[in-house]
Design a protein around this motif. Structure first.
Motif, mmCIF file in Angstrom:
data_model
loop_
_atom_site.group_PDB
_atom_site.id
_atom_site.type_symbol
_atom_site.label_atom_id
_atom_site.label_comp_id
_atom_site.label_asym_id
_atom_site.label_seq_id
_atom_site.Cartn_x
_atom_site.Cartn_y
_atom_site.Cartn_z
ATOM 1 N N THR A 38 -13.199 58.829 49.152
ATOM 2 C CA THR A 38 -11.810 58.706 48.684
ATOM 3 C C THR A 38 -11.753 58.555 47.167
ATOM 4 O O THR A 38 -10.815 59.034 46.527
ATOM 5 N N THR A 39 -12.760 57.920 46.591
ATOM 6 C CA THR A 39 -12.806 57.789 45.132
ATOM 7 C C THR A 39 -13.054 59.144 44.486
ATOM 8 O O THR A 39 -12.412 59.485 43.476
ATOM 9 N N LEU A 40 -13.949 59.922 45.038
ATOM 10 C CA LEU A 40 -14.190 61.274 44.512
ATOM 11 C C LEU A 40 -12.932 62.133 44.602
ATOM 12 O O LEU A 40 -12.609 62.870 43.666
ATOM 13 N N TYR A 41 -12.206 62.012 45.709
ATOM 14 C CA TYR A 41 -10.959 62.758 45.859
ATOM 15 C C TYR A 41 -9.931 62.305 44.821
ATOM 16 O O TYR A 41 -9.249 63.125 44.188
ATOM 17 N N SER A 42 -9.842 61.011 44.606
ATOM 18 C CA SER A 42 -8.907 60.476 43.625
ATOM 19 C C SER A 42 -9.243 60.980 42.222
ATOM 20 O O SER A 42 -8.353 61.358 41.457
ATOM 21 N N PHE A 43 -10.529 60.980 41.871
ATOM 22 C CA PHE A 43 -10.937 61.486 40.562
ATOM 23 C C PHE A 43 -10.651 62.983 40.435
ATOM 24 O O PHE A 43 -10.212 63.443 39.386
ATOM 25 N N TRP A 44 -10.892 63.738 41.481
ATOM 26 C CA TRP A 44 -10.627 65.179 41.454
ATOM 27 C C TRP A 44 -9.132 65.431 41.235
ATOM 28 O O TRP A 44 -8.742 66.263 40.422
ATOM 29 N N PHE A 45 -8.283 64.716 41.945
ATOM 30 C CA PHE A 45 -6.840 64.865 41.803
ATOM 31 C C PHE A 45 -6.400 64.505 40.385
ATOM 32 O O PHE A 45 -5.613 65.216 39.756
ATOM 33 N N ALA A 46 -6.908 63.380 39.862
ATOM 34 C CA ALA A 46 -6.551 62.938 38.512
ATOM 35 C C ALA A 46 -7.027 63.945 37.465
ATOM 36 O O ALA A 46 -6.329 64.225 36.489
ATOM 37 N N PHE A 47 -8.214 64.484 37.669
ATOM 38 C CA PHE A 47 -8.780 65.472 36.765
ATOM 39 C C PHE A 47 -7.861 66.699 36.684
ATOM 40 O O PHE A 47 -7.523 67.179 35.600
ATOM 41 N N TRP A 48 -7.408 67.179 37.835
ATOM 42 C CA TRP A 48 -6.510 68.322 37.891
ATOM 43 C C TRP A 48 -5.158 67.985 37.255
ATOM 44 O O TRP A 48 -4.610 68.761 36.466
ATOM 45 N N LEU A 49 -4.623 66.805 37.592
ATOM 46 C CA LEU A 49 -3.304 66.411 37.109
ATOM 47 C C LEU A 49 -3.282 66.246 35.593
ATOM 48 O O LEU A 49 -2.419 66.791 34.906
ATOM 49 N N VAL A 50 -4.254 65.513 35.065
ATOM 50 C CA VAL A 50 -4.284 65.224 33.630
ATOM 51 C C VAL A 50 -4.727 66.440 32.815
ATOM 52 O O VAL A 50 -4.186 66.707 31.744
ATOM 53 N N GLY A 51 -5.685 67.177 33.325
ATOM 54 C CA GLY A 51 -6.242 68.271 32.542
ATOM 55 C C GLY A 51 -5.507 69.591 32.628
ATOM 56 O O GLY A 51 -5.551 70.386 31.688
ATOM 57 N N PHE A 52 -4.803 69.824 33.731
ATOM 58 C CA PHE A 52 -4.222 71.148 33.922
ATOM 59 C C PHE A 52 -2.733 71.138 34.256
ATOM 60 O O PHE A 52 -1.988 71.984 33.783
ATOM 61 N N LYS A 53 -2.279 70.208 35.050
ATOM 62 C CA LYS A 53 -0.885 70.199 35.502
ATOM 63 C C LYS A 53 0.053 69.570 34.468
ATOM 64 O O LYS A 53 1.012 70.198 34.026
ATOM 65 N N VAL A 54 -0.217 68.331 34.065
ATOM 66 C CA VAL A 54 0.692 67.597 33.187
ATOM 67 C C VAL A 54 0.260 67.662 31.728
ATOM 68 O O VAL A 54 1.075 67.865 30.845
ATOM 69 N N ARG A 55 -1.009 67.455 31.467
ATOM 70 C CA ARG A 55 -1.571 67.409 30.119
ATOM 71 C C ARG A 55 -0.776 66.454 29.217
ATOM 72 O O ARG A 55 -0.157 66.855 28.233
ATOM 73 N N PRO A 56 -0.789 65.153 29.546
ATOM 74 C CA PRO A 56 0.056 64.189 28.831
ATOM 75 C C PRO A 56 -0.425 63.894 27.408
ATOM 76 O O PRO A 56 -1.610 63.999 27.102
ATOM 77 N N ASP A 57 0.525 63.525 26.557
ATOM 78 C CA ASP A 57 0.196 63.067 25.209
ATOM 79 C C ASP A 57 -0.216 61.609 25.231
ATOM 80 O O ASP A 57 -0.987 61.170 24.388
ATOM 81 N N LEU A 58 0.330 60.858 26.189
ATOM 82 C CA LEU A 58 0.077 59.424 26.289
ATOM 83 C C LEU A 58 -0.155 59.047 27.745
ATOM 84 O O LEU A 58 0.594 59.471 28.622
ATOM 85 N N VAL A 59 -1.193 58.250 27.962
ATOM 86 C CA VAL A 59 -1.464 57.699 29.285
ATOM 87 C C VAL A 59 -1.334 56.188 29.148
ATOM 88 O O VAL A 59 -2.100 55.560 28.422
ATOM 89 N N LEU A 60 -0.344 55.615 29.825
ATOM 90 C CA LEU A 60 -0.081 54.180 29.790
ATOM 91 C C LEU A 60 -0.440 53.626 31.160
ATOM 92 O O LEU A 60 0.188 53.984 32.160
#
Length: 141
Positions: A38-60
């Motif tokens: 489940t941790t690997l899945y969570s990291f994979w999802f976050a990797f996709w979200l932060v790196g490709f989908k949203v690409r945020p300027d700020l992570v709070l």
């Protein structure tokens, strides 16, 4: 879930907002062996979200370990030059004398690390002390 439950309390236009539900790394009571997947899945999802989908300027992010995949993903994409996201970590108010495990892991990579107690700031000099997030009322008016 709170954002979705209380849209009337948001200080901005909810129509322009997008929320994402991030899978938890580990459920309460889950065994450490099964939490690896489940941790690997969570990291994979976050990797996709932060790196490709949203690409945020700020992570709070704040205290719980559930924020770790998001913050680590943001740090990774900053290192490789893909997206230079700033990371702000706010340590839990209940951490008075020591950092949480998440705090210890993010202390070296956060651009701004906020603590709520003097004792923590003395131990960790790169932190920023914020004793309250509630503005004090003006006694004169």
């Amino acid at each position: 879930r709170r954002v979705q439950a209380y849209p009337h309390s948001l200080p901005f236009d909810r129509e322009r907002m997008t929320t994402y539900q991030i899978p938890r790394s580990r459920e309460v009571g889950q065994s450490y062996w099964t939490s690896i997947l489940t941790t690997l899945y969570s990291f994979w999802f976050a990797f996709w979200l932060v790196g490709f989908k949203v690409r945020p300027d700020l992570v709070l992010v704040n205290g719980p370990g559930t924020c770790l995949p998001i913050a680590v993903s943001a740090f990774f994409f900053r290192l490789v030059g893909w997206k230079p996201s700033k990371i702000i970590f706010i340590e839990s108010f209940c951490r008075v004398t020591s950092l949480s495990l998440t705090g210890k892991l993010l202390y070296p990579v956060a651009d701004l690390f906020v603590v709520c107690w003097d004792r923590l700031q003395e131990k960790y000099p790169l932190t920023h002390l914020v004793t309250t997030f509630v503005p004090r009322s003006n006694k004169n008016g």
